[in-house]
Design a protein around this motif. Structure first.
Motif, PDB file in Angstrom:
ATOM      1  N   LEU A 155     -30.184 -15.507   0.324  1.00  0.00           N
ATOM      2  CA  LEU A 155     -29.371 -14.338  -0.183  1.00  0.00           C
ATOM      3  C   LEU A 155     -27.759 -14.920  -0.485  1.00  0.00           C
ATOM      4  CD1 LEU A 155     -30.440 -11.797   2.460  1.00  0.00           C
ATOM      5  CD2 LEU A 155     -31.409 -12.035   0.152  1.00  0.00           C
ATOM      6  N   LEU A 156     -27.539 -14.167  -1.654  1.00  0.00           N
ATOM      7  CA  LEU A 156     -26.262 -14.302  -2.057  1.00  0.00           C
ATOM      8  C   LEU A 156     -25.542 -13.132  -2.131  1.00  0.00           C
ATOM      9  CD1 LEU A 156     -23.860 -15.780  -4.110  1.00  0.00           C
ATOM     10  CD2 LEU A 156     -24.787 -14.918  -5.701  1.00  0.00           C
ATOM     11  N   ARG A 157     -24.444 -13.062  -1.109  1.00  0.00           N
ATOM     12  CA  ARG A 157     -23.548 -11.907  -0.901  1.00  0.00           C
ATOM     13  C   ARG A 157     -22.295 -12.161  -1.530  1.00  0.00           C
ATOM     14  NH1 ARG A 157     -25.546 -10.734   5.279  1.00  0.00           N
ATOM     15  NH2 ARG A 157     -27.637 -10.007   4.644  1.00  0.00           N
ATOM     16  N   VAL A 158     -21.889 -11.465  -2.191  1.00  0.00           N
ATOM     17  CA  VAL A 158     -20.501 -11.308  -2.715  1.00  0.00           C
ATOM     18  C   VAL A 158     -19.594 -10.210  -2.131  1.00  0.00           C
ATOM     19  CG1 VAL A 158     -19.126 -11.256  -4.838  1.00  0.00           C
ATOM     20  CG2 VAL A 158     -21.541 -12.309  -4.804  1.00  0.00           C
ATOM     21  N   TYR A 159     -18.289 -10.536  -1.867  1.00  0.00           N
ATOM     22  CA  TYR A 159     -17.426  -9.826  -1.298  1.00  0.00           C
ATOM     23  C   TYR A 159     -16.177  -9.743  -1.919  1.00  0.00           C
ATOM     24  CZ  TYR A 159     -20.567 -10.450   2.868  1.00  0.00           C
ATOM     25  OH  TYR A 159     -21.431 -10.666   3.604  1.00  0.00           O
ATOM     26  N   ASP A 160     -15.385  -8.354  -1.875  1.00  0.00           N
ATOM     27  CA  ASP A 160     -14.139  -8.776  -2.491  1.00  0.00           C
ATOM     28  C   ASP A 160     -13.127  -8.999  -1.521  1.00  0.00           C
ATOM     29  OD1 ASP A 160     -13.298  -5.154  -2.162  1.00  0.00           O
ATOM     30  OD2 ASP A 160     -13.762  -6.405  -0.677  1.00  0.00           O
ATOM     31  N   ASN A 161     -11.772  -9.049  -1.628  1.00  0.00           N
ATOM     32  CA  ASN A 161     -11.008  -9.880  -0.783  1.00  0.00           C
ATOM     33  C   ASN A 161     -10.999  -9.076   0.738  1.00  0.00           C
ATOM     34  OD1 ASN A 161      -9.135  -8.124  -1.872  1.00  0.00           O
ATOM     35  ND2 ASN A 161      -7.651  -9.278  -1.442  1.00  0.00           N
ATOM     36  N   GLN A 162     -11.193  -7.786   0.577  1.00  0.00           N
ATOM     37  CA  GLN A 162     -10.949  -6.639   1.549  1.00  0.00           C
ATOM     38  C   GLN A 162     -12.056  -7.097   2.543  1.00  0.00           C
ATOM     39  OE1 GLN A 162      -8.659  -4.654   1.897  1.00  0.00           O
ATOM     40  NE2 GLN A 162      -7.733  -4.937  -0.117  1.00  0.00           N
ATOM     41  N   ALA A 163     -13.297  -7.269   2.019  1.00  0.00           N
ATOM     42  CA  ALA A 163     -14.708  -7.278   2.962  1.00  0.00           C
ATOM     43  C   ALA A 163     -14.647  -6.551   3.966  1.00  0.00           C
ATOM     44  CB  ALA A 163     -14.798  -8.869   3.157  1.00  0.00           C
ATOM     45  N   LEU A 164     -14.310  -5.061   3.730  1.00  0.00           N
ATOM     46  CA  LEU A 164     -14.247  -4.286   4.580  1.00  0.00           C
ATOM     47  C   LEU A 164     -15.611  -4.082   5.212  1.00  0.00           C
ATOM     48  CD1 LEU A 164     -11.983  -1.359   3.144  1.00  0.00           C
ATOM     49  CD2 LEU A 164     -11.605  -2.919   5.086  1.00  0.00           C
ATOM     50  N   GLY A 165     -15.856  -3.956   6.680  1.00  0.00           N
ATOM     51  CA  GLY A 165     -17.006  -3.820   7.469  1.00  0.00           C
ATOM     52  C   GLY A 165     -17.835  -4.767   7.182  1.00  0.00           C
ATOM     53  N   ASN A 166     -17.570  -6.158   6.410  1.00  0.00           N
ATOM     54  CA  ASN A 166     -18.433  -7.023   6.364  1.00  0.00           C
ATOM     55  C   ASN A 166     -19.554  -6.743   5.120  1.00  0.00           C
ATOM     56  OD1 ASN A 166     -17.624  -9.236   7.442  1.00  0.00           O
ATOM     57  ND2 ASN A 166     -18.845  -8.624   9.297  1.00  0.00           N
ATOM     58  N   LYS A 167     -19.329  -5.482   4.302  1.00  0.00           N
ATOM     59  CA  LYS A 167     -20.052  -5.118   3.525  1.00  0.00           C
ATOM     60  C   LYS A 167     -20.056  -5.682   2.018  1.00  0.00           C
ATOM     61  CE  LYS A 167     -21.847  -0.574   3.298  1.00  0.00           C
ATOM     62  NZ  LYS A 167     -21.735   0.819   3.912  1.00  0.00           N
ATOM     63  N   PRO A 168     -21.086  -6.342   1.696  1.00  0.00           N
ATOM     64  CA  PRO A 168     -21.146  -7.026   0.574  1.00  0.00           C
ATOM     65  C   PRO A 168     -20.893  -6.073  -0.789  1.00  0.00           C
ATOM     66  CG  PRO A 168     -23.325  -7.512   1.253  1.00  0.00           C
ATOM     67  CD  PRO A 168     -22.408  -6.491   2.351  1.00  0.00           C
ATOM     68  N   LEU A 169     -20.215  -6.298  -1.808  1.00  0.00           N
ATOM     69  CA  LEU A 169     -20.399  -5.611  -2.886  1.00  0.00           C
ATOM     70  C   LEU A 169     -21.892  -5.538  -3.512  1.00  0.00           C
ATOM     71  CD1 LEU A 169     -17.212  -6.964  -4.926  1.00  0.00           C
ATOM     72  CD2 LEU A 169     -17.313  -5.038  -3.700  1.00  0.00           C
ATOM     73  N   GLU A 170     -22.391  -6.899  -3.340  1.00  0.00           N
ATOM     74  CA  GLU A 170     -23.684  -7.013  -4.114  1.00  0.00           C
ATOM     75  C   GLU A 170     -24.363  -8.122  -3.194  1.00  0.00           C
ATOM     76  OE1 GLU A 170     -23.581  -6.970  -8.323  1.00  0.00           O
ATOM     77  OE2 GLU A 170     -25.357  -8.011  -8.502  1.00  0.00           O
ATOM     78  N   GLU A 171     -25.800  -7.925  -3.145  1.00  0.00           N
ATOM     79  CA  GLU A 171     -26.488  -9.105  -2.328  1.00  0.00           C
ATOM     80  C   GLU A 171     -27.774  -9.164  -3.274  1.00  0.00           C
ATOM     81  OE1 GLU A 171     -27.677  -8.894   1.896  1.00  0.00           O
ATOM     82  OE2 GLU A 171     -29.445  -8.475   0.981  1.00  0.00           O
ATOM     83  N   ILE A 172     -27.809 -10.503  -3.677  1.00  0.00           N
ATOM     84  CA  ILE A 172     -28.864 -10.933  -4.584  1.00  0.00           C
ATOM     85  C   ILE A 172     -29.842 -11.932  -3.945  1.00  0.00           C
ATOM     86  CG2 ILE A 172     -29.562 -12.094  -6.872  1.00  0.00           C
ATOM     87  CD1 ILE A 172     -26.230 -11.205  -7.727  1.00  0.00           C
ATOM     88  N   SER A 173     -31.023 -11.853  -3.914  1.00  0.00           N
ATOM     89  CA  SER A 173     -32.085 -12.848  -3.703  1.00  0.00           C
ATOM     90  C   SER A 173     -32.086 -14.019  -4.563  1.00  0.00           C
ATOM     91  CB  SER A 173     -33.320 -12.142  -3.515  1.00  0.00           C
ATOM     92  OG  SER A 173     -34.256 -13.285  -2.924  1.00  0.00           O
ATOM     93  N   LEU A 174     -31.765 -15.145  -4.212  1.00  0.00           N
ATOM     94  CA  LEU A 174     -31.516 -16.269  -4.912  1.00  0.00           C
ATOM     95  C   LEU A 174     -32.968 -16.848  -5.371  1.00  0.00           C
ATOM     96  CD1 LEU A 174     -29.126 -18.774  -3.568  1.00  0.00           C
ATOM     97  CD2 LEU A 174     -28.759 -17.130  -5.210  1.00  0.00           C
TER      98      LEU A 174
END
Lengths: 187, 293
Positions: B214-233
């Motif tokens: 899985l690819l997980r993308v976060y902004d610099n806040q990464a609040l609550g470890n919540k990714p902006l988007e999760e993509i299966s590679l």
């Protein structure tokens, strides 16, 4: 040749934004018609047009280049050839357009197109690298010394710069090698 | 010879920086080793082409100008010929469906799988798991985050470009049996937002059939470890498969994912994890735009 053609060619070679915008304004719609009436879409048209401009740039900055037709005729011929090659690779059969001999290209131009097809794969792979890798490899390909690269990039040590250069280049090479178009060009 | 040593040799050769003995040995090897010839040729052409600063500039410029112009697709439906072909196909499907219904009729009440149904399912795009694609975190989402974990009030980061210490700490992540290199590339859209592409290479002696990354993308806040988007590679095996230069044999796979979300300028982090694992196999970051833009 007419003044506009030479002015436009000049703008392309000098990288003059205003002139380049004019080139797109004047020629892209017609290239778009060529591509979309031969099985492509608008994205393909822009893509082919850009590659054609790179071919013309490459030719125009080389030795002994002189426009013998209007820039439009040249660009149209190059686009037609590039798109024909792409269709041919897709369908693996000979592709002919039902138009004029006027757009028949010289052998040296056909060769330049084939080279540019490979160069496009290189540049697209390069542009897929991260900012850091792109900056580093830019310096490396400009033959800047590793010591200097380490300093410019703020790496602290030459050996780290070397390591990083290898990583970036390895990724570049793998992106190129895994590109279908590259495999088709260099079986 | 490792790939790194190979590259060093090739570069020394191209730069004419080899000593006499080393050069003789390399040329001797070159005379018989076709793989080496190919590798050398590729590096030579890469150096020649990508060393052209003028072309690098011009490509950027052309892309910028092209983005100002609309992308005009051909009109849907196309020519009369295509239209007739469509009609003929529709008629054929109709006849086939009628025939299937006739054949199944009287046997069961269950609807026969008609050609039309099969056809339409084929045309449907794969269902998108929207639950794993949260939208960009604007204010309301962040508030939900804070409410959900009152014990650990997150320290908001001053701006979109400041580093996140927790994420920075992951950047040197070791990938164990999977060697991953990845890089982010971005193109700015006319609306000022960025399309982010993460591309890279995964090498492993063996890829289990059920392995999922899985690819997980976060902004610099990464609040609550919540990714902006999760993509299966999606892993594509590199043809030729094996890395013949590395110690032992490694299979190479490439991947390339384009984010669905268009991102605002800022600093972003991305993690690659094996599904079900906690610690990332790879961590990277990308700065889109410049502060103050």
């Amino acid at each position: 040749m007419d003044k506009t053609s030479n002015d436009h060619l000049d703008a392309l070679v000098r990288g003059d934004q205003k002139g380049i915008r004019e080139i797109y304004q004047q020629y892209l719609p017609r290239i778009n018609r060529l591509i979309t009436s031969n099985g492509g879409n608008g994205e393909d048209a822009k893509d082919v047009f850009q590659e054609a401009l790179m071919v013309v740039y490459e030719k125009a900055t080389g030795p002994d280049f002189r426009l013998t037709s209007s820039l439009y005729t040249l660009l149209y011929g190059v686009c037609r050839n590039i798109w024909g090659n792409r269709l041919q690779r897709k369908s693996r059969t000979e592709v002919t357009f039902g138009d004029h001999d006027k757009y028949k290209l010289s052998e040296s131009l056909e060769e330049a197109i084939e080279q540019e097809e490979e160069h496009t794969v290189f540049w697209e792979a390069f542009e897929r690298l991260g900012d850091d890798c792109q900056r580093l490899l830019r310096l490396f390909f400009d033959k800047i010394k590793m010591e200097e690269i380490a300093e410019v990039m703020g790496y602290g040590s030459t050996s780290y710069a070397k390591k990083r250069k290898f990583q970036c280049k390895e990724q570049l090479v793998s992106l190129v090698k895994s590109d279908n178009r590259f495999r088709e060009l260099r079986p | 010879m490792s790939t790194e040593q190979l590259y060093e040799k090739i570069e020394a050769y191209l730069d004419r920086a080899m000593g006499r003995e080393e050069l003789a040995a390399f040329e001797k090897e070159l005379a018989t080793d076709q793989e080496l010839q190919r590798e050398l040729a590729l590096h030579r052409r890469l150096h020649q082409e990508l060393g052209k600063a003028g072309k690098a500039r011009l490509r950027k410029q052309l892309q910028e100008v092209a983005a100002e112009f609309p992308t005009e697709d051909p009109p849907k439906g196309g020519t009369l010929g295509k239209w007739l072909l469509g009609m003929a196909l529709a008629a054929l499907i109709g006849v086939l469906a009628w025939w299937l219904v006739q054949r199944a009729g009287g046997q069961e009440n269950a609807p026969a799988p008609t050609a039309q149904q099969q056809d339409s399912t084929n045309l449907q795009p794969a269902p998108v798991d929207t639950a794993s694609l949260p939208t960009a975190p604007d204010a309301p989402l962040q508030e939900v985050d804070r409410a959900a974990s009152p014990s650990k009030p997150p320290q908001p980061i001053a701006d979109a470009f400041s580093p996140n210490a927790r994420m920075e700490a992951l950047l040197g992540a070791k990938s164990g049996e999977y060697a991953i290199t990845a890089d982010a590339g971005a193109t700015q859209r006319p609306d000022g937002r960025y399309e982010l592409v993460i591309a890279g290479l995964l090498r492993t002696p063996e890829l289990p059939e059920n392995a999922r990354f899985l690819l997980r993308v976060y902004d610099n806040q990464a609040l609550g470890n919540k990714p902006l988007e999760e993509i299966s590679l999606k892993l594509d095996p590199v043809e030729g498969g094996e890395d013949i230069y590395a110690f032992g044999k490694l299979k190479n796979f490439t991947f390339r994912s384009v984010l669905k979300n268009r991102l605002k300028p800022g600093l972003y982090y991305y993690l690659i994890i094996a599904d079900g694992e906690e610690s990332p196999l790879f961590a990277g970051k990308a700065t889109l735009g410049r502060p103050g833009e």
